[in-house]
Scaffold this motif. Structure first.
Motif, PDB file in Angstrom:
ATOM      1  N   LYS A 136      -8.441   7.980  -7.686  1.00 22.06           N
ATOM      2  CA  LYS A 136      -7.385   8.189  -8.683  1.00 22.06           C
ATOM      3  C   LYS A 136      -6.255   7.186  -8.535  1.00 22.06           C
ATOM      4  N   THR A 137      -5.970   6.809  -7.310  1.00 19.60           N
ATOM      5  CA  THR A 137      -4.856   5.876  -7.082  1.00 19.60           C
ATOM      6  C   THR A 137      -5.135   4.513  -7.689  1.00 19.60           C
ATOM      7  N   SER A 153      -5.262   2.788 -11.977  1.00 17.25           N
ATOM      8  CA  SER A 153      -4.247   1.931 -12.599  1.00 17.25           C
ATOM      9  C   SER A 153      -3.419   1.329 -11.464  1.00 17.25           C
ATOM     10  N   TRP A 154      -2.612   0.311 -11.807  1.00 16.36           N
ATOM     11  CA  TRP A 154      -1.776  -0.341 -10.796  1.00 16.36           C
ATOM     12  C   TRP A 154      -0.352   0.205 -10.785  1.00 16.36           C
ATOM     13  N   ASP A 155      -0.164   1.389 -11.375  1.00 18.08           N
ATOM     14  CA  ASP A 155       1.194   1.929 -11.489  1.00 18.08           C
ATOM     15  C   ASP A 155       1.808   2.304 -10.145  1.00 18.08           C
ATOM     16  N   PHE A 156       0.968   2.477  -9.114  1.00 17.54           N
ATOM     17  CA  PHE A 156       1.513   2.844  -7.804  1.00 17.54           C
ATOM     18  C   PHE A 156       2.223   1.669  -7.137  1.00 17.54           C
ATOM     19  N   LEU A 157       2.000   0.451  -7.652  1.00 15.63           N
ATOM     20  CA  LEU A 157       2.666  -0.734  -7.107  1.00 15.63           C
ATOM     21  C   LEU A 157       4.001  -0.954  -7.803  1.00 15.63           C
TER      22      LEU A 157
END
Length: 570
Positions: free
Chosen positions: A495-496, A499-503
């Motif tokens: 799940k992480t 997408s790259w939204d966790f960066l």
């Protein structure tokens, strides 16, 4: 009737603008050689560095960007190989770099169409498709060449299987048309760059601006004192006078007889000053001609005429012969480049046609690949005209260039799935349409920053290259694989990673950099400008508006800043 007459008048105007466009490209190349030619010669001097394939690749890119002429950099390489200072195997990476560096010209030309967003998107994609093909080919063929020496071996076998004799150089049609004008503006002595690369320090203070165009040989007889122990005979034309023995020798000297006729022959300016003057003037003429060419083409190619031309150029053959269309386009590109003897001119002239939509990106790709083949055939013909002592080396270098492009086509064209340069160039065009400053950033990074950085690391040795290159390569492959899975099968990712939204945003988006550049351009609305009665300043009320409205007002204010700049400086 009057509209038909006006349309017919536009055709000679278009030809005149094309002539000015090609001449400005020639002057632009001369300007770059004047400004950076001696630096390019210095870069070629250290043969220990050139034996490193990665450093050689970067040297090929930098030198070709500096002199804006792949033929100049190739002639230097031929001289180094024929003089024994460089092996053919070490020259192959430099040839690959030269192939990349020569594609910077049409990328610069694409910047001239930045005024209209959709045209700029298509033109930039069409220009960078050449870059993408060259970079991908190098990523595969350079390691293969280092490991096996395939390209240099094939060139050597080909040369050894033919009985080669020096001949006359093929006539250059384009030079025949443009030289009457360009020779009146500037003439260069390109042998200076080659001499510096070969280590001739006496040429360092010589100017690249040619002063004398004609010279004649003068033979004089001089008596030279010889060793007393040398036997004197009639064959040596010598004699004795008391204790001295003298020998008569014939000395051939060159006497300049006629000065060149161009604008800078007696200017007294330095090479750098002349280069900067020519650079500014040629870019101005290039921009003017290109903008007018686009306008004339838009007026000529409209309505049914445009549709017919687009259909003829971009339509494939009916099934099952559709695959032949691309190869026919390759033959057309190779033939046109062979006639005009310049791939840069062909691809640069094709860029505005791609921008206005006459040539599609899918059709531009095989035309560009054919142009690559066409420029290697002209290089082979030029190599065959080399002096006897340089003939084998020149032919090997030209064939290395030819085989590099052939293998690149085999890698990235026959199977539709492998035509990655089209998708890469299309993505670059989309990115540039959204952020126009990205085009300048791309140009600086790909043709200046990255080659300089990799060249600097390569000087530290293989350990540094592996230590820094391996993690970067692994990270790049990982990011590409994740992006591929995100777009096709995101459910197979954690799940992480879907997408790259966790960066942080700056690590996966250009929006922060775009905001920074927008704020920088907004500095034109300085306090000194607020007192100007012609300036209307919009201060958005951000209390009860959403992000979309705020973004609109922000860009509207930036547009006003651009209008203020235009009013101030135009």
């Amino acid at each position: 009737m009057s509209s038909l007459f006006i349309s017919l008048l536009r055709i000679p105007l278009l030809l005149l603008l094309l002539y000015g466009f090609v001449c400005s490209l020639d002057i632009l190349s001369s300007a770059f050689q004047l400004a950076g030619g001696k630096v390019a010669g210095d870069i070629f001097q250290d043969n220990a560095i050139l034996s490193n394939p990665v450093a050689g690749l970067m040297v090929g890119i930098l030198v070709t960007v500096l002199v804006q002429s792949s033929s100049t950099s190739t002639s230097i390489i031929v001289s180094l190989v024929s003089s024994g200072l460089l092996e053919v195997k070490s020259a192959v990476p430099i040839i690959m770099g030269s192939n990349i560096g020569t594609s910077v010209t049409n990328t610069i030309v694409a910047l001239m169409q930045a005024g209209e967003r959709n045209e700029f998107k298509r033109a930039f994609a069409g220009a960078t498709i050449h870059d993408c093909f060259n970079w991908l080919s190098v990523l595969v063929l350079l390691p293969l060449e280092v490991a096996s020496g395939l390209v240099s071996y094939l060139a050597k076998v080909t040369v050894s299987s033919f009985q080669l004799h020096s001949g006359q150089e093929a006539p250059e049609l384009l030079k025949t048309l443009t030289e009457p004008l360009t020779r009146l503006i500037i003439q260069l002595d390109k042998s200076v760059i080659t001499a510096i690369a070969l280590g001739d320090e006496s040429m360092r203070n010589h100017s690249l601006v040619k002063v004398w165009c004609k010279s004649s040989s003068f033979v004089s007889s001089v008596n030279v004192t010889a060793a007393a122990t040398q036997n004197c005979s009639s064959e040596l034309h010598c004699g004795k006078d008391s204790d001295l023995t003298w020998i008569t020798q014939n000395i051939t000297s060159q006497i300049n007889t006629e000065k060149c006729r161009h604008l800078f022959v007696d200017s007294g300016l330095s090479d750098l000053a002349v280069g900067l003057i020519l650079l500014a003037s040629s870019l101005m003429v290039l921009c003017t001609c290109l903008l007018l060419i686009v306008k004339v083409l838009n007026s000529l190619l409209k309505g049914q005429v445009a549709k017919v031309i687009q259909r003829v150029i971009n339509t494939d053959f009916p099934f099952p012969f559709g695959w032949l269309s691309g190869y026919l386009a390759m033959l057309m590109g190779a033939g046109m480049t062979f006639i005009i003897q310049s791939s840069s001119v062909f691809t640069s002239a094709m860029t505005p046609l791609i921008g206005i939509g006459v040539i599609s990106l899918n059709r531009a790709y095989p035309l560009t690949l054919g142009s690559n083949i066409g420029t290697t055939t002209t290089a082979i013909l030029a190599a065959l005209a080399s002096p006897r002592e340089k003939l084998p080396a020149a032919c090997q270098i030209a064939l290395c260039h030819f085989y590099f492009n052939i293998f690149g086509i085999l890698l990235w064209y026959p199977v539709p799935f492998t035509r990655l340069p089209i998708r890469m160039a299309s993505a670059l065009g989309e990115r540039t349409a959204k952020y126009r400053w990205f085009a300048v950033l791309y140009l600086l990074v790909c043709f200046l920053v990255l080659p300089c950085l990799v060249f600097g690391i390569s000087l530290a040795g293989w350990q540094a290259m592996v230590g820094m290159g391996a993690p970067f390569a692994a990270l790049t492959i990982f990011v590409l694989l994740v992006n591929l899975m995100q777009s096709h099968s995101p459910t197979h990712l954690p799940k992480t990673l879907r997408s790259w939204d966790f960066l942080p945003q700056w690590m996966h988006s250009l929006k922060p950099l775009d905001k920074l550049i927008t704020k920088t351009t907004a500095l034109c609305c300085s306090p000194a400008r607020l007192n100007d009665p012609d300036v209307v300043v919009v201060t958005p009320d951000t209390t009860n508006i959403n992000d979309a409205e705020l973004n609109f007002q922000h860009h509207y204010s930036s547009l006003q800043c651009h209008m203020i700049l235009q009013k101030s400086f135009c």
